[in-house]
Design a protein around this motif. Structure first.
Motif, PDB file in Angstrom:
ATOM      1  N   ARG A 120       0.749  -1.320  -0.179  1.00 38.42           N
ATOM      2  CA  ARG A 120       0.034  -0.050  -0.022  1.00 38.42           C
ATOM      3  C   ARG A 120       1.021   1.136   0.050  1.00 38.42           C
ATOM      4  NH1 ARG A 120      -4.617  -1.691   4.479  1.00 38.42           N
ATOM      5  NH2 ARG A 120      -5.742  -3.021   3.211  1.00 38.42           N
ATOM      6  N   GLY A 121       1.918   1.104   0.663  1.00 36.25           N
ATOM      7  CA  GLY A 121       2.742   2.304   0.987  1.00 36.25           C
ATOM      8  C   GLY A 121       3.638   2.701  -0.633  1.00 36.25           C
ATOM      9  N   ILE A 122       3.884   1.545  -1.234  1.00 29.54           N
ATOM     10  CA  ILE A 122       4.419   1.505  -2.539  1.00 29.54           C
ATOM     11  C   ILE A 122       3.403   2.093  -3.608  1.00 29.54           C
ATOM     12  CG2 ILE A 122       5.277   0.348  -4.417  1.00 29.54           C
ATOM     13  CD1 ILE A 122       6.893  -1.417  -2.331  1.00 29.54           C
ATOM     14  N   ALA A 123       2.078   1.716  -3.364  1.00 35.85           N
ATOM     15  CA  ALA A 123       1.152   1.909  -4.325  1.00 35.85           C
ATOM     16  C   ALA A 123       0.744   3.638  -4.226  1.00 35.85           C
ATOM     17  CB  ALA A 123      -0.195   1.440  -4.119  1.00 35.85           C
ATOM     18  N   SER A 124       0.962   3.973  -2.950  1.00 39.40           N
ATOM     19  CA  SER A 124       0.272   5.520  -2.449  1.00 39.40           C
ATOM     20  C   SER A 124       1.802   6.308  -2.486  1.00 39.40           C
ATOM     21  CB  SER A 124      -0.408   5.618  -1.275  1.00 39.40           C
ATOM     22  OG  SER A 124       0.198   5.073  -0.266  1.00 39.40           O
ATOM     23  N   VAL A 125       3.034   5.971  -2.646  1.00 41.26           N
ATOM     24  CA  VAL A 125       4.170   6.530  -2.423  1.00 41.26           C
ATOM     25  C   VAL A 125       4.187   7.176  -1.153  1.00 41.26           C
ATOM     26  CG1 VAL A 125       5.891   8.122  -3.408  1.00 41.26           C
ATOM     27  CG2 VAL A 125       4.034   7.253  -4.757  1.00 41.26           C
ATOM     28  N   ASP A 126       3.966   6.317  -0.032  1.00 42.56           N
ATOM     29  CA  ASP A 126       3.929   6.806   1.323  1.00 42.56           C
ATOM     30  C   ASP A 126       5.014   5.946   1.927  1.00 42.56           C
ATOM     31  OD1 ASP A 126       3.144   7.227   4.062  1.00 42.56           O
ATOM     32  OD2 ASP A 126       1.152   6.794   3.956  1.00 42.56           O
TER      33      ASP A 126
END
Length: 162
Positions: A120-126
Protein backbone atom coordinates in the motif's frame (compact mmCIF):
# COMPACT_ATOMS: atom_id res chain seq x y z
CA UNK A 1 14.43 -36.93 -3.68
CA UNK A 2 13.26 -34.48 -1.00
CA UNK A 3 16.32 -32.28 -1.40
CA UNK A 4 15.86 -32.21 -5.19
CA UNK A 5 12.24 -31.09 -4.80
CA UNK A 6 13.32 -28.43 -2.31
CA UNK A 7 16.06 -27.22 -4.69
CA UNK A 8 13.52 -26.79 -7.48
CA UNK A 9 11.13 -24.98 -5.13
CA UNK A 10 13.87 -22.62 -3.97
CA UNK A 11 14.93 -21.83 -7.54
CA UNK A 12 11.52 -20.46 -8.56
CA UNK A 13 11.10 -16.77 -7.65
CA UNK A 14 8.65 -16.35 -4.77
CA UNK A 15 6.06 -14.31 -6.65
CA UNK A 16 6.21 -16.77 -9.55
CA UNK A 17 5.66 -19.69 -7.15
CA UNK A 18 2.60 -17.93 -5.74
CA UNK A 19 1.41 -17.47 -9.34
CA UNK A 20 1.97 -21.15 -10.17
CA UNK A 21 0.05 -22.30 -7.09
CA UNK A 22 -3.00 -20.02 -7.46
CA UNK A 23 -4.69 -21.97 -10.31
CA UNK A 24 -4.12 -25.45 -8.76
CA UNK A 25 -7.39 -26.85 -7.35
CA UNK A 26 -7.46 -27.56 -3.58
CA UNK A 27 -3.91 -26.21 -3.20
CA UNK A 28 -4.03 -22.78 -4.74
CA UNK A 29 -6.32 -19.85 -4.80
CA UNK A 30 -5.99 -16.34 -3.50
CA UNK A 31 -5.10 -15.96 0.16
CA UNK A 32 -3.27 -17.43 3.10
CA UNK A 33 -3.56 -21.11 2.14
CA UNK A 34 -1.51 -20.66 -1.02
CA UNK A 35 0.99 -18.45 0.79
CA UNK A 36 1.53 -21.05 3.51
CA UNK A 37 2.16 -23.80 0.95
CA UNK A 38 4.67 -21.62 -0.92
CA UNK A 39 6.43 -20.59 2.30
CA UNK A 40 6.73 -24.23 3.38
CA UNK A 41 8.28 -25.11 0.01
CA UNK A 42 10.79 -22.29 0.46
CA UNK A 43 11.58 -23.32 4.03
CA UNK A 44 12.27 -26.94 3.08
CA UNK A 45 15.58 -26.38 1.28
CA UNK A 46 17.77 -25.00 4.08
CA UNK A 47 16.31 -27.43 6.62
CA UNK A 48 16.70 -30.46 4.36
CA UNK A 49 20.11 -29.39 3.09
CA UNK A 50 21.59 -28.94 6.56
CA UNK A 51 19.98 -32.06 7.99
CA UNK A 52 20.93 -34.35 5.12
CA UNK A 53 24.42 -32.91 4.82
CA UNK A 54 25.06 -33.58 8.49
CA UNK A 55 23.82 -37.15 8.36
CA UNK A 56 25.34 -38.04 4.98
CA UNK A 57 28.74 -36.67 5.94
CA UNK A 58 28.79 -38.80 9.06
CA UNK A 59 30.08 -35.86 11.10
CA UNK A 60 27.63 -36.55 13.88
CA UNK A 61 28.85 -40.10 14.26
CA UNK A 62 32.52 -39.12 13.95
CA UNK A 63 32.18 -36.50 16.68
CA UNK A 64 30.31 -38.97 18.87
CA UNK A 65 33.04 -41.59 18.45
CA UNK A 66 35.77 -39.05 19.26
CA UNK A 67 33.87 -37.94 22.36
CA UNK A 68 33.55 -41.56 23.47
CA UNK A 69 37.24 -42.14 22.76
CA UNK A 70 36.54 -44.84 20.19
CA UNK A 71 37.49 -44.25 16.56
CA UNK A 72 36.89 -47.84 15.46
CA UNK A 73 33.12 -48.23 15.42
CA UNK A 74 30.98 -46.66 12.70
CA UNK A 75 27.89 -46.43 14.93
CA UNK A 76 26.27 -43.01 15.17
CA UNK A 77 22.96 -44.31 16.51
CA UNK A 78 23.83 -43.41 20.10
CA UNK A 79 23.35 -39.68 19.96
CA UNK A 80 24.19 -38.76 16.38
CA UNK A 81 20.97 -36.78 16.20
CA UNK A 82 21.91 -34.74 19.26
CA UNK A 83 25.32 -34.03 17.81
CA UNK A 84 23.81 -33.00 14.49
CA UNK A 85 21.41 -30.59 16.23
CA UNK A 86 23.52 -27.42 15.77
CA UNK A 87 23.63 -27.91 12.00
CA UNK A 88 19.92 -28.73 11.86
CA UNK A 89 19.12 -25.65 13.96
CA UNK A 90 21.25 -23.53 11.61
CA UNK A 91 19.08 -24.73 8.71
CA UNK A 92 15.95 -23.95 10.71
CA UNK A 93 17.36 -20.49 11.46
CA UNK A 94 18.00 -19.75 7.78
CA UNK A 95 14.54 -21.06 6.85
CA UNK A 96 12.85 -18.95 9.51
CA UNK A 97 14.52 -15.70 8.54
CA UNK A 98 13.96 -16.18 4.81
CA UNK A 99 10.34 -17.20 5.41
CA UNK A 100 9.68 -13.99 7.33
CA UNK A 101 11.08 -11.97 4.43
CA UNK A 102 9.21 -13.95 1.79
CA UNK A 103 5.96 -13.75 3.77
CA UNK A 104 5.83 -10.01 3.18
CA UNK A 105 5.55 -10.72 -0.55
CA UNK A 106 2.55 -12.98 0.12
CA UNK A 107 0.46 -9.84 0.54
CA UNK A 108 0.49 -9.65 -3.26
CA UNK A 109 -1.81 -12.70 -3.39
CA UNK A 110 -4.16 -11.55 -0.65
CA UNK A 111 -2.48 -13.34 2.25
CA UNK A 112 -2.32 -10.21 4.41
CA UNK A 113 0.45 -9.56 6.88
CA UNK A 114 3.01 -6.80 7.10
CA UNK A 115 3.50 -6.87 3.34
CA UNK A 116 0.11 -5.18 2.97
CA UNK A 117 1.56 -2.02 4.49
CA UNK A 118 4.57 -2.22 2.22
CA UNK A 119 2.52 -2.71 -0.95
CA UNK A 120 0.00 0.00 0.00
CA UNK A 121 2.83 2.36 0.82
CA UNK A 122 4.49 1.70 -2.53
CA UNK A 123 1.18 2.20 -4.38
CA UNK A 124 0.48 5.50 -2.62
CA UNK A 125 4.14 6.60 -2.41
CA UNK A 126 3.79 6.80 1.37
CA UNK A 127 7.15 6.24 3.03
CA UNK A 128 5.67 5.95 6.51
CA UNK A 129 3.31 3.21 5.44
CA UNK A 130 6.17 1.35 3.75
CA UNK A 131 8.15 1.61 6.98
CA UNK A 132 5.10 0.49 8.99
CA UNK A 133 5.43 -2.88 7.26
CA UNK A 134 9.16 -3.04 6.61
CA UNK A 135 10.45 -2.14 10.08
CA UNK A 136 8.36 -4.70 12.03
CA UNK A 137 9.15 -7.39 9.43
CA UNK A 138 12.87 -6.65 9.73
CA UNK A 139 12.70 -6.60 13.54
CA UNK A 140 10.80 -9.89 13.54
CA UNK A 141 13.43 -11.47 11.30
CA UNK A 142 16.25 -10.12 13.49
CA UNK A 143 14.54 -11.36 16.67
CA UNK A 144 13.97 -14.82 15.19
CA UNK A 145 17.57 -14.95 13.98
CA UNK A 146 18.85 -13.90 17.41
CA UNK A 147 16.69 -16.43 19.26
CA UNK A 148 17.65 -19.33 16.99
CA UNK A 149 21.30 -18.26 17.06
CA UNK A 150 21.16 -18.36 20.85
CA UNK A 151 19.56 -21.81 20.72
CA UNK A 152 22.22 -23.02 18.29
CA UNK A 153 25.02 -21.76 20.58
CA UNK A 154 23.31 -23.28 23.62
CA UNK A 155 23.14 -26.67 21.93
CA UNK A 156 26.81 -26.46 20.90
CA UNK A 157 27.80 -25.42 24.44
CA UNK A 158 25.81 -28.34 25.85
CA UNK A 159 27.57 -30.68 23.42
CA UNK A 160 31.03 -29.54 24.48
CA UNK A 161 30.20 -29.98 28.17
CA UNK A 162 29.14 -33.60 27.65
Amino acid sequence: MGAGFANVGQTIPSLALFGFLIPIPFIGGIGQHTAIIALVIYALLPILRNTLTEFWSGCGGARLRRRDGDDSRPDSAHGGTALAAPTIIAGLRIATVTTIGTATIAAAIGAGGLGVFIFRGIASVDKLQILAGAVPAALLALAADGALSWLEKTVVAGETRS
